[in-house]
Design a protein around this motif. Structure first.
Motif, short mmCIF file in Angstrom:
data_model
loop_
_atom_site.label_atom_id
_atom_site.label_comp_id
_atom_site.label_asym_id
_atom_site.label_seq_id
_atom_site.Cartn_x
_atom_site.Cartn_y
_atom_site.Cartn_z
N GLN A 98 13.77 6.99 -61.11
CA GLN A 98 13.07 7.65 -62.06
C GLN A 98 13.87 7.85 -63.09
O GLN A 98 13.47 7.42 -64.27
CB GLN A 98 12.75 9.27 -61.59
N GLY A 99 15.22 7.79 -63.21
CA GLY A 99 16.13 7.85 -64.03
C GLY A 99 16.04 6.42 -64.89
O GLY A 99 16.01 6.29 -65.94
N TRP A 100 16.11 5.33 -64.08
CA TRP A 100 16.06 4.18 -64.60
C TRP A 100 14.85 3.94 -65.39
O TRP A 100 14.84 2.96 -66.50
CB TRP A 100 16.12 2.90 -63.51
N ILE A 101 13.94 4.18 -64.75
CA ILE A 101 12.41 4.17 -65.33
C ILE A 101 12.55 4.93 -66.82
O ILE A 101 12.09 4.22 -67.75
CB ILE A 101 11.12 4.60 -64.37
N LEU A 102 13.09 6.23 -66.69
CA LEU A 102 13.06 6.82 -67.87
C LEU A 102 13.94 5.99 -69.10
O LEU A 102 13.47 5.72 -70.27
CB LEU A 102 13.66 8.33 -67.86
N ALA A 103 15.23 5.57 -68.48
CA ALA A 103 15.97 4.93 -69.37
C ALA A 103 15.42 3.72 -70.15
O ALA A 103 15.44 3.44 -71.17
CB ALA A 103 17.23 4.55 -69.01
N GLY A 104 14.86 3.04 -69.27
CA GLY A 104 14.24 1.73 -69.67
C GLY A 104 13.02 1.86 -70.63
O GLY A 104 12.75 1.21 -71.71
N GLY A 105 12.20 3.12 -70.32
CA GLY A 105 10.72 3.44 -71.25
C GLY A 105 11.54 3.66 -72.46
O GLY A 105 10.95 3.24 -73.56
N LEU A 106 12.66 4.48 -72.74
CA LEU A 106 13.03 5.36 -73.73
C LEU A 106 13.72 3.96 -74.64
O LEU A 106 13.59 3.73 -75.85
CB LEU A 106 14.15 6.10 -73.60
N GLY A 107 14.44 3.19 -73.86
CA GLY A 107 15.03 1.94 -74.89
C GLY A 107 14.06 1.04 -75.24
O GLY A 107 14.11 0.54 -76.53
N LEU A 108 13.04 1.00 -74.60
CA LEU A 108 11.78 0.06 -75.22
C LEU A 108 11.07 0.73 -76.55
O LEU A 108 11.14 0.21 -77.46
CB LEU A 108 10.79 -0.21 -73.98
N VAL A 109 11.03 1.90 -76.22
CA VAL A 109 10.58 2.90 -77.43
C VAL A 109 11.21 2.37 -78.62
O VAL A 109 10.98 2.48 -79.85
CB VAL A 109 10.30 4.17 -77.09
N ILE A 110 12.52 2.63 -78.33
CA ILE A 110 13.71 2.68 -79.43
C ILE A 110 13.78 0.99 -80.24
O ILE A 110 13.72 1.08 -81.14
CB ILE A 110 15.16 3.04 -79.02
N LEU A 111 13.78 0.33 -79.38
CA LEU A 111 13.53 -1.17 -79.66
C LEU A 111 12.37 -1.30 -80.55
O LEU A 111 12.64 -1.86 -81.70
CB LEU A 111 13.60 -2.20 -78.50
N LEU A 112 11.15 -0.93 -80.12
CA LEU A 112 10.02 -1.00 -80.74
C LEU A 112 10.16 -0.11 -82.15
O LEU A 112 9.74 -0.80 -83.26
CB LEU A 112 8.78 -0.33 -80.21
#
Lengths: 258, 314
Positions: A233-247
């Motif tokens: 769940q932590g990885w999913i959270l980190a990945g999602g947040l990273g994607l939003v920041i990139l966008l």
């Protein structure tokens, strides 16, 4: 009206993680400056692909998100105000170009934000969402109130519908005009509201008596067991947040400059 | 549609992130204070009562009456909640209503929820409490005093909430203050009459059926800090709004100051091409980022699809 299809995928993501990711998505989208059209497109495609993965119907999703449009009246004035450069429209109306860009950016952001919120409720049944709120640290008293409110919402909405039906069946229309004076009509609606509130309060007392009989001692309601926070769940959270920041960064880089 | 239940639920996108975060912090502070206050005075039957009453107010917002021209009057319910429950429980009930509308029915945004709570659940409640208590004391024990106070409290709650909403929109740079604030004020001065009439009707019904509920409850709980807070808030908004609309420059100045993100963006343009990555223009950087984002999206899609098919076969 309420609830959602439990068969939807994406349920392997924690409700809490889902809530945080959707919030981050909306914040990132709204941080993106006006006129970042390519970034909006990417944000939109992210919402749509999430909806597809969650097996939500995309057509109704987009249609429902247009509910934000009436409010854009509040931003409409931007079109005619703001600095140079101005565009000359027909009939001597002068449009402000930065105002136009800001207006359409606001409308697009509002629609995409609404779609994101719709995806969240589409994949998360209300009880899960309420539990996620408590896990995120909201006071238990408050979550208890909302939980009870949710439990009795359908009942009282039905009650309100019955009141409306009762009024409609006792009223007649003549050429589309309503009878009585405005004040009288308002008083009738007020009487309905008063009776609804009284019934609500009396039902609240009965609910309390029933809860008391089952050992309720004033403590906030016990919730369901918390979901485990696995590393995945932590990885999913980190990945999602990273994607939003990139966008969001992409949005800052591609924004139209004035 | 603009006149649907309350044209006051701000969707996401209309408030800037900085303004939204500030409003969230303020309303969370008020909310925690309300929880603390009610925890002290709460009798144990109050949690179920507040929950069901919140549901009743949510449902009560469906009740409307035709005004003419295809529009209709609606109930928001802040004033009647204050009159029945007192200020702090009313804050909790109205917050529950607004929060459920945003979370589960997408009526009002999630990021904008802080602002919506502040307008409808805090400002509306405090102002209604102040007006109601003041007028009840002035009118004494007369029966008409109850109705006049209820009407005024309901009207004030709508009017002040609308002013707060308009100022927030102006602060976010969404609508120019010089036109939007008077427009919002004028529209809601009329909508407030509908709210006042419905509230009076509801009070008349409750007065006939359960008079005991109206006696002493909110008025006896006239806690000084809340009263003063409500008075100051209404005063500030009433003074601030004409100021903001006649001197929009002041608000724009705040918006400029707050718009440091925009200037930061300018700085980003300056820094990246010249110093960090010499020789790479914005377009190249943007393309690289777009590629990275696209790849991440595709990867995520593939990953989730794989997961789904795996869980299907399992």
């Amino acid at each position: 009206m309420k609830g959602s299809s439990p068969s939807s995928t994406l349920t392997f993501i924690n409700a809490r993680v889902r809530l945080i990711l959707i919030l981050a998505f909306i914040i990132g989208l709204n941080l993106t400056p006006a006129g970042a059209w390519p970034a909006y497109l990417l944000f939109f495609s992210l919402v749509l692909s999430t909806a597809v993965l969650a097996r939500l119907k995309t057509g109704p999703l987009v249609l429902k998100s247009l509910a934000a449009l009436p409010f854009s009246l509040a931003a409409l004035l931007l079109i005619f105000s703001g600095g140079e450069p101005l565009l000359n429209g027909p009939w001597g109306i002068r449009f402000s170009q930065p105002g136009l860009v800001r207006f359409f950016s606001i409308v697009i952001k509002a629609c995409i934000s609404l779609q994101a919120a719709l995806v969240l409720t589409g994949v998360t049944p209300a009880p899960d969402l309420l539990r996620a709120l408590r896990e995120l640290g909201l006071p238990r008293v408050f979550v208890s109130i909302i939980t009870l409110m949710w439990r009795y919402l359908d009942l009282l909405v039905d009650e309100a519908r019955r009141l409306l039906t009762a009024r409609a069946s006792r009223s007649s229309h003549l050429n589309g005009r309503s009878g009585g004076s405005l004040v009288w009509r308002a008083q009738v609606a007020g009487g309905m509201a008063g009776s609804l509130l009284l019934r609500g309060m009396e039902r609240g007392d009965r609910v309390y008596a029933a809860m008391l009989a089952r050992g309720y001692n004033g403590e906030p309601l016990p919730g369901a067991a918390a979901e485990t926070a696995s590393p995945r769940q932590g990885w999913i959270l980190a990945g999602g947040l990273g994607l939003v920041i990139l966008l969001t960064i992409f949005g800052f880089l591609t924004a139209a400059r004035f | 549609m603009f006149f649907s239940p309350q044209p006051m639920h701000i969707p996401d996108g209309f408030l800037s992130v900085v303004v939204s975060v500030i409003l969230w912090i303020i309303s969370l502070g008020i909310l925690f204070q309300a929880v603390r206050k009610t925890n002290g005075t709460l009798k144990e039957r109050d949690i179920p009562l507040m929950g069901v009453l919140a549901a009743a107010i949510f449902a009560g917002q469906m009740l409307n009456f035709p005004v003419g021209g295809g529009t209709s009057g609606h109930l928001l319910g802040a004033a009647i909640a204050v009159i029945l429950l007192g200020p702090w429980p009313a804050v909790l009930v109205m917050t529950s209503v607004v929060a459920v509308q945003a979370l589960l029915f997408q009526d009002g945004g999630l990021l904008a929820l802080g602002g919506n709570i502040l307008n409808m659940a805090a400002a509306g409640v405090f102002v209604a409490h102040f007006v109601y208590t003041l007028l009840r004391r002035l009118t004494g024990e007369h029966k008409w005093g109850l109705f006049v106070s209820g009407f005024a409290a309901a009207w004030a709650s709508i009017f002040i909430a609308a002013l707060a909403c308009a100022l927030e929109l102006a602060l976010s740079g969404t609508s120019p203050a010089d036109v939007a604030v008077p427009a919002m004020a004028a529209i809601h001065a009329v909508i407030g009459i509908g709210e006042g009439l419905i509230t009076t009707g509801a009070l008349a019904f409750i007065f006939t059926a359960r008079r005991d509920l109206l006696e002493g409850n909110a008025a006896a709980q006239g806690q000084k800090p809340v009263l003063i807070g409500g008075a100051l808030l209404s005063l500030a908004l009433v003074i601030l709004s004409p100021l903001a609309s006649t001197h929009p420059d002041g608000l724009e100045w705040v918006a400029e100051q707050k718009g440091f993100l925009e200037s930061a963006r300018g700085a980003l343009y300056e820094i990246i091409p010249d110093y960090v990555m010499p020789g790479i223009s914005n377009e190249a950087l943007a393309t690289i980022l777009a590629g990275a984002v696209g790849a991440a999206v595709v990867f995520a899609l593939a990953y989730f699809t794989a997961r789904r098919s795996k869980s299907k076969t399992a």
